[in-house]
Write a protein that holds these residues in place. Structure first.
Motif, PDB file in Angstrom:
ATOM      1  N   ASN A  95       0.983  -1.330  -0.065  1.00  0.00           N
ATOM      2  CA  ASN A  95      -0.132   0.193  -0.160  1.00  0.00           C
ATOM      3  C   ASN A  95       1.073   1.069   0.225  1.00  0.00           C
ATOM      4  O   ASN A  95       1.598   1.643   1.173  1.00  0.00           O
ATOM      5  N   PHE A  96       0.476   1.698  -0.961  1.00  0.00           N
ATOM      6  CA  PHE A  96       0.799   3.011  -1.399  1.00  0.00           C
ATOM      7  C   PHE A  96       0.527   4.549  -1.594  1.00  0.00           C
ATOM      8  O   PHE A  96       0.542   5.483  -1.245  1.00  0.00           O
ATOM      9  N   ALA A  97      -0.728   4.440  -0.606  1.00  0.00           N
ATOM     10  CA  ALA A  97      -1.970   5.012  -0.487  1.00  0.00           C
ATOM     11  C   ALA A  97      -1.140   6.138  -0.119  1.00  0.00           C
ATOM     12  O   ALA A  97      -2.410   7.495  -0.506  1.00  0.00           O
ATOM     13  N   SER A  98      -1.027   6.823   0.936  1.00  0.00           N
ATOM     14  CA  SER A  98      -0.604   7.657   1.403  1.00  0.00           C
ATOM     15  C   SER A  98       0.258   8.433   0.847  1.00  0.00           C
ATOM     16  O   SER A  98      -0.192   9.311   1.248  1.00  0.00           O
ATOM     17  N   GLY A  99       1.003   7.772   0.079  1.00  0.00           N
ATOM     18  CA  GLY A  99       1.610   9.057  -0.812  1.00  0.00           C
ATOM     19  C   GLY A  99       0.337   9.793  -1.813  1.00  0.00           C
ATOM     20  O   GLY A  99       1.287  10.987  -2.168  1.00  0.00           O
ATOM     21  N   VAL A 100      -0.566   9.128  -2.505  1.00  0.00           N
ATOM     22  CA  VAL A 100      -1.382   9.627  -3.370  1.00  0.00           C
ATOM     23  C   VAL A 100      -1.864  10.511  -2.532  1.00  0.00           C
ATOM     24  O   VAL A 100      -3.058  11.633  -3.097  1.00  0.00           O
ATOM     25  N   ASP A 101      -2.965  10.234  -1.809  1.00  0.00           N
ATOM     26  CA  ASP A 101      -3.379  11.299  -0.239  1.00  0.00           C
ATOM     27  C   ASP A 101      -2.812  12.687   0.169  1.00  0.00           C
ATOM     28  O   ASP A 101      -3.387  13.671  -0.926  1.00  0.00           O
ATOM     29  N   THR A 102      -1.286  12.797   0.286  1.00  0.00           N
ATOM     30  CA  THR A 102      -0.432  13.578  -0.260  1.00  0.00           C
ATOM     31  C   THR A 102      -0.571  14.458  -1.195  1.00  0.00           C
ATOM     32  O   THR A 102      -0.333  15.758  -1.632  1.00  0.00           O
ATOM     33  N   LEU A 103      -0.024  14.362  -2.642  1.00  0.00           N
ATOM     34  CA  LEU A 103       0.172  14.491  -3.484  1.00  0.00           C
ATOM     35  C   LEU A 103      -0.763  15.129  -4.243  1.00  0.00           C
ATOM     36  O   LEU A 103      -0.953  16.183  -4.369  1.00  0.00           O
ATOM     37  N   ALA A 104      -2.231  14.457  -3.795  1.00  0.00           N
ATOM     38  CA  ALA A 104      -3.372  15.612  -4.189  1.00  0.00           C
ATOM     39  C   ALA A 104      -3.775  16.290  -3.763  1.00  0.00           C
ATOM     40  O   ALA A 104      -4.574  17.308  -4.317  1.00  0.00           O
ATOM     41  N   GLU A 105      -3.276  16.790  -2.305  1.00  0.00           N
ATOM     42  CA  GLU A 105      -3.159  17.933  -1.712  1.00  0.00           C
ATOM     43  C   GLU A 105      -2.297  19.099  -2.079  1.00  0.00           C
ATOM     44  O   GLU A 105      -2.706  20.289  -2.240  1.00  0.00           O
TER      45      GLU A 105
END
Length: 342
Positions: free
Chosen positions: A93-103
């Motif tokens: 899981n690397f979803a945290s990186g996507v969450d941060t990048l999305a902001e």
């Protein structure tokens, strides 16, 4: 929630929204995932072969260091121009990186994430569906409309027409994996180059020989009246990740060959002559099984089986979640029928 469906997908792929630079491609059709990823990367940069323009990342490695995704996306190219990041998602899981990048304000960079068949509760899928700067696109086996368009596009590009019976056969033989379908169509158009029209003979000569050796035991077991073998080999294929529609297509090709061969036998051609000189030629390892199948089935008995397989192929495309059950049930039904010779 930004999860595109139907025609919205085509519209987005034709003209991607710059306000949504993060694009997740997921689903059971790995060929379609790759094809769409290739198109999105190509349209995002000036030269997709330039390693300074396109960065390739491994999802499992990002899971250990999610911040790397942000670092790469926010990097300003030394010589200017647009950039793209291509991520191959794995099991971590690397979803945290996507969450941060999305902001963050991503400029002149497109992030394309390729994944398998993600469940709705998957962290990566949820992250992309809820972010305003991201979009999630499901990649599922082609519908009848998709296959018809794919055939038309490839025929138009090759400046060829296609006969109605050839089109009908292609619709039954293709599907399951977009890239495999497109490759078969391009092989077909190359074979028919300069002849003006693709005929049924062209289809049977080229596309009908596309089955993989690993599927042969399943198909031969079905037409040989061996349900136990069908169950065992089908289970192996599912564990290996084979799409059930591909197995149905292999059975359809073999049923068509058997019907053509059974008609020849009924007209007086020796079975041995068909096995040695038939077209397309059978692999030598399949000849004993084919001989048994020709004893099991007359031309009249093969016709309802061909119809049964066509129905199964259509239902598998309409209900991808049930494709495995549909394929296995159909093949077991053929195996049971094969035991009733005549």
């Amino acid at each position: 929630m930004v999860a595109l469906r139907g025609r919205d997908i085509d519209a987005f792929l034709a003209k991607p929204d710059a306000a949504r630079p993060i694009i997740l491609l997921y689903g059971p059709d790995a060929g379609l995932v790759r094809e769409r990823a290739d198109a999105l990367i190509t349209s995002a940069v000036d030269n997709p072969d330039d390693p300074f323009s396109v960065v390739k990342l491994d999802g499992d490695e990002l899971a250990a260091e999610p911040s790397r995704l942000i670092d790469e996306a926010m990097t300003v190219p030394l010589f200017g121009g647009r950039r793209a990041i291509r991520v191959r998602a794995g099991g971590r899981n690397f979803a945290s990186g996507v969450d941060t990048l999305a902001e963050m304000p991503v400029k002149d960079c497109r992030i394309v994430i390729e994944a398998g068949d993600l469940r709705p509760e998957s962290p990566l899928r949820k992250a992309c569906e809820r972010a305003k700067s991201a979009v999630a696109i499901g990649c599922y086996p082609d519908t009848e409309r998709d296959l018809a368009k794919l055939i038309d596009d490839e025929m138009r590009a090759a400046n060829l027409r296609i006969a109605p019976d050839a089109r009908a056969s292609l619709m039954a033989l293709l599907g399951g994996d977009r890239q495999a379908s497109r490759n078969e169509l391009r092989k077909l158009t190359l074979f028919a180059h300069g002849q003006g029209e693709v005929t049924l003979d062209h289809v049977m000569a080229v596309v009908a020989d596309a089955s993989e050796m690993k599927l042969d035991p399943i198909v031969d077991g079905a037409f040989g009246g061996k349900p136990d073998l069908v169950e065992t080999e089908f289970a192996k294929a599912m564990v290996a990740g084979t799409y059930p529609g591909v197995i149905i297509s292999a059975a359809q090709r073999h049923a068509a060959w058997l019907h053509k061969s059974a008609l020849a036998v009924a007209s007086g051609t020796p079975v041995s002559a068909i096995l040695e000189g038939g077209f397309p030629r059978l692999h030598f390892s399949r000849k004993p099984a084919a001989e048994v199948a020709l004893r099991n089935f007359s031309p009249a008995r093969l016709m309802p089986i061909i119809d049964q397989l066509a129905t199964a192929a259509l239902e598998a495309r309409r209900q991808p979640a049930l494709a495995a059950a549909i394929a296995q049930r159909t093949l077991l039904s053929i195996a049971v029928a094969a035991r009733r010779r005549g």
